[in-house]
Motif scaffolding. Structure first.
Motif, PDB file in Angstrom:
ATOM      1  N   PRO A 238       0.736  -1.160  -0.053  1.00  0.00           N
ATOM      2  CA  PRO A 238      -0.103  -0.061   0.149  1.00  0.00           C
ATOM      3  C   PRO A 238       0.972   1.287  -0.021  1.00  0.00           C
ATOM      4  N   LYS A 239       0.345   2.432  -0.602  1.00  0.00           N
ATOM      5  CA  LYS A 239       1.261   3.423  -0.838  1.00  0.00           C
ATOM      6  C   LYS A 239       0.972   4.444   0.442  1.00  0.00           C
ATOM      7  N   VAL A 240       1.975   5.012   0.960  1.00  0.00           N
ATOM      8  CA  VAL A 240       2.110   5.723   1.911  1.00  0.00           C
ATOM      9  C   VAL A 240       1.718   7.283   1.733  1.00  0.00           C
ATOM     10  N   THR A 241       0.609   7.800   2.283  1.00  0.00           N
ATOM     11  CA  THR A 241       0.050   9.054   1.673  1.00  0.00           C
ATOM     12  C   THR A 241       0.978  10.260   2.183  1.00  0.00           C
ATOM     13  N   GLY A 242       1.266  10.223   3.452  1.00  0.00           N
ATOM     14  CA  GLY A 242       2.267  11.297   3.994  1.00  0.00           C
ATOM     15  C   GLY A 242       1.185  12.279   4.903  1.00  0.00           C
ATOM     16  N   LYS A 243      -0.212  11.842   4.918  1.00  0.00           N
ATOM     17  CA  LYS A 243      -1.023  12.933   5.534  1.00  0.00           C
ATOM     18  C   LYS A 243      -0.593  12.946   7.286  1.00  0.00           C
ATOM     19  N   ASN A 244      -0.414  11.718   7.759  1.00  0.00           N
ATOM     20  CA  ASN A 244       0.112  11.835   8.937  1.00  0.00           C
ATOM     21  C   ASN A 244       1.160  12.363   9.340  1.00  0.00           C
ATOM     22  N   LEU A 245       2.229  12.422   8.546  1.00  0.00           N
ATOM     23  CA  LEU A 245       3.429  12.973   8.610  1.00  0.00           C
ATOM     24  C   LEU A 245       3.386  14.531   8.767  1.00  0.00           C
ATOM     25  N   VAL A 246       2.269  14.960   8.084  1.00  0.00           N
ATOM     26  CA  VAL A 246       2.292  16.376   8.099  1.00  0.00           C
ATOM     27  C   VAL A 246       1.504  16.752   9.459  1.00  0.00           C
ATOM     28  N   ILE A 247       0.789  16.210   9.966  1.00  0.00           N
ATOM     29  CA  ILE A 247       0.252  16.319  11.379  1.00  0.00           C
ATOM     30  C   ILE A 247       1.348  16.110  12.401  1.00  0.00           C
ATOM     31  N   SER A 248       2.198  15.415  12.146  1.00  0.00           N
ATOM     32  CA  SER A 248       3.185  15.174  13.152  1.00  0.00           C
ATOM     33  C   SER A 248       4.232  16.129  12.986  1.00  0.00           C
ATOM     34  N   ILE A 249       4.324  16.876  11.917  1.00  0.00           N
ATOM     35  CA  ILE A 249       5.441  17.797  11.856  1.00  0.00           C
ATOM     36  C   ILE A 249       4.853  19.086  12.441  1.00  0.00           C
ATOM     37  N   LEU A 250       3.574  19.262  12.185  1.00  0.00           N
ATOM     38  CA  LEU A 250       2.868  20.623  13.040  1.00  0.00           C
ATOM     39  C   LEU A 250       3.027  20.336  14.447  1.00  0.00           C
ATOM     40  N   LEU A 251       2.708  19.122  14.981  1.00  0.00           N
ATOM     41  CA  LEU A 251       2.752  18.867  16.627  1.00  0.00           C
ATOM     42  C   LEU A 251       4.336  19.042  17.003  1.00  0.00           C
ATOM     43  N   ASN A 252       5.382  18.659  16.062  1.00  0.00           N
ATOM     44  CA  ASN A 252       6.578  18.867  16.499  1.00  0.00           C
ATOM     45  C   ASN A 252       7.292  19.970  16.756  1.00  0.00           C
ATOM     46  N   ILE A 253       6.643  20.951  15.857  1.00  0.00           N
ATOM     47  CA  ILE A 253       7.123  22.424  15.595  1.00  0.00           C
ATOM     48  C   ILE A 253       6.467  23.023  16.857  1.00  0.00           C
ATOM     49  N   LEU A 254       5.316  22.684  17.534  1.00  0.00           N
ATOM     50  CA  LEU A 254       4.651  23.165  18.435  1.00  0.00           C
ATOM     51  C   LEU A 254       5.414  22.609  19.639  1.00  0.00           C
ATOM     52  N   ILE A 255       5.767  21.641  19.855  1.00  0.00           N
ATOM     53  CA  ILE A 255       6.745  20.923  20.938  1.00  0.00           C
ATOM     54  C   ILE A 255       8.026  21.671  20.961  1.00  0.00           C
ATOM     55  N   THR A 256       8.728  21.762  19.801  1.00  0.00           N
ATOM     56  CA  THR A 256       9.934  22.486  19.908  1.00  0.00           C
ATOM     57  C   THR A 256      10.062  23.854  20.252  1.00  0.00           C
ATOM     58  N   ALA A 257       9.051  24.733  19.996  1.00  0.00           N
ATOM     59  CA  ALA A 257       8.955  26.113  20.514  1.00  0.00           C
ATOM     60  C   ALA A 257       8.753  25.957  21.694  1.00  0.00           C
ATOM     61  N   THR A 258       7.890  25.244  22.391  1.00  0.00           N
ATOM     62  CA  THR A 258       7.585  25.533  23.754  1.00  0.00           C
ATOM     63  C   THR A 258       8.704  24.785  24.742  1.00  0.00           C
ATOM     64  N   GLN A 259       9.435  23.661  24.197  1.00  0.00           N
ATOM     65  CA  GLN A 259      10.555  23.402  24.927  1.00  0.00           C
ATOM     66  C   GLN A 259      11.850  24.095  24.975  1.00  0.00           C
ATOM     67  N   VAL A 260      12.168  24.913  24.007  1.00  0.00           N
ATOM     68  CA  VAL A 260      13.061  25.832  23.898  1.00  0.00           C
ATOM     69  C   VAL A 260      12.926  26.985  24.845  1.00  0.00           C
ATOM     70  N   VAL A 261      11.607  27.642  24.716  1.00  0.00           N
ATOM     71  CA  VAL A 261      11.386  28.501  25.792  1.00  0.00           C
ATOM     72  C   VAL A 261      11.278  28.062  27.124  1.00  0.00           C
ATOM     73  N   GLY A 262      10.822  26.966  27.273  1.00  0.00           N
ATOM     74  CA  GLY A 262      10.781  26.166  28.799  1.00  0.00           C
ATOM     75  C   GLY A 262      12.242  25.924  29.209  1.00  0.00           C
TER      76      GLY A 262
END
Length: 306
Positions: A15-39
């Motif tokens: 089955p082909k990998v669509t990458g949709k879940n990757l986009v969600i993971s990318i957005l979540l990790n951007i949020l985590i990174t920003a908060t952890q740098v400040v914290g």
């Protein structure tokens, strides 16, 4: 005599990998990174900053993985006859390499902080590590199924999994600092995270390197392939064998076959189909390229350096 190439479609039904879940993971990790740098800056926690650095590498690796998925779907052309089928292998190589690079940087920082320990604001560390566990845990669940399909998704999965585990370690450290004021645990836990990254990244780096270097897959023994083909009547010798893995789903075989008699082209076509079925069902090889020979004076060794 020219090559007789037979293109087979066995083994391309993943089955082909669509990458949709990757986009969600990318957005979540951007949020985590920003908060952890400040914290991390506010609290003075090295393990939290190291976790943020790893999260940032996750963002980059997930973006690389997503680009590779998009590229791998492009069709072949006159100048790119294989298309971009190796894009995901390159992504796996880059991502596994970055895991090890990040680990080395963390080891350096952990040693420096261990020599010069600093007090850490543990409450902030605890809450932000819980956020990291939740977000990365969700991301891990999103792409776990796809991680079994190819090295690219496995590399992205490993980045997320190790970061989730890193957040767990940071949480434990935060609790120890809060209730027991053991501040040296921060660099020690950072060192543990780094060593784990090296452990997880090395195997994937090794596997992706094997594919990029056109090595035969570990599961395949060349002599076994030769023995399989030699079972066919009228096959006198199998030599000049090359076996390589193009991507996650395609294993190619190229060989010269010396026949014991001067067979017709129609007979060779029939033998070719028989070889194809044998090497696929016994060795999972799904693309073969055979050069037929009769009485040709050339080197008859199984492996010949070109």
């Amino acid at each position: 005599m020219g090559h007789a190439h037979h293109h087979h479609t066995h083994g391309n039904s993943h089955p082909k990998v669509t990458g949709k879940n990757l986009v969600i993971s990318i957005l979540l990790n951007i949020l985590i990174t920003a908060t952890q740098v400040v914290g991390g800056i506010i609290s003075g926690s090295l393990s939290l900053l190291s976790d943020a650095l790893h999260n940032f590498s996750d963002v980059l690796s997930l973006i690389v993985s997503y680009i590779a998925i998009v590229l791998s779907k492009r069709k072949a052309s006159a100048t790119k006859t294989f298309g971009y089928k190796r894009a995901e292998i390159i992504a796996a190589f880059v991502n596994s390499a970055t895991l090890i690079v990040v680990a080395v940087l963390l080891i350096k920082e952990a040693i420096e902080r261990f020599i010069h320990p600093q007090e850490v604001e543990s409450n902030l560390v605890i809450w932000l590590s819980i956020l990291g566990i939740a977000a990365n845990g969700f991301s891990v669940l999103l792409i776990k199924k796809d991680s079994d399909k190819n090295m690219n998704m496995k590399s992205a999965y490993l980045h997320l999994l190790t970061d989730m585990l890193a957040s767990v370690v940071v949480l434990i450290g935060g609790l120890l600092m809060k209730f027991y004021e053991i501040y040296w645990v921060d660099p020690v836990l950072t060192l543990i995270i780094a060593l784990y990254l090296v452990y997880m990244g090395f195997d994937l780096l090794k596997d992706s390197t094997r594919v990029l270097m056109l090595f035969a897959p570990n599961t395949i023994q060349v002599q076994h392939i030769v023995d399989t083909i030699m079972q066919i009547k009228s096959v006198k010798n199998v030599h000049h064998v090359h076996i390589w893995q193009l991507n996650e789903n395609q294993i190619h075989l190229e060989a010269h076959i010396d026949f014991s008699e001067d067979i017709k082209l129609s007979e060779f076509d029939s033998i070719l189909e028989e070889i194809e079925e044998l090497v696929y069902h016994k060795h999972n090889i799904n693309h073969i390229n055979i050069q037929p020979e009769y009485g040709k004076c050339d080197i008859k060794h199984v492996i010949v350096q070109d």
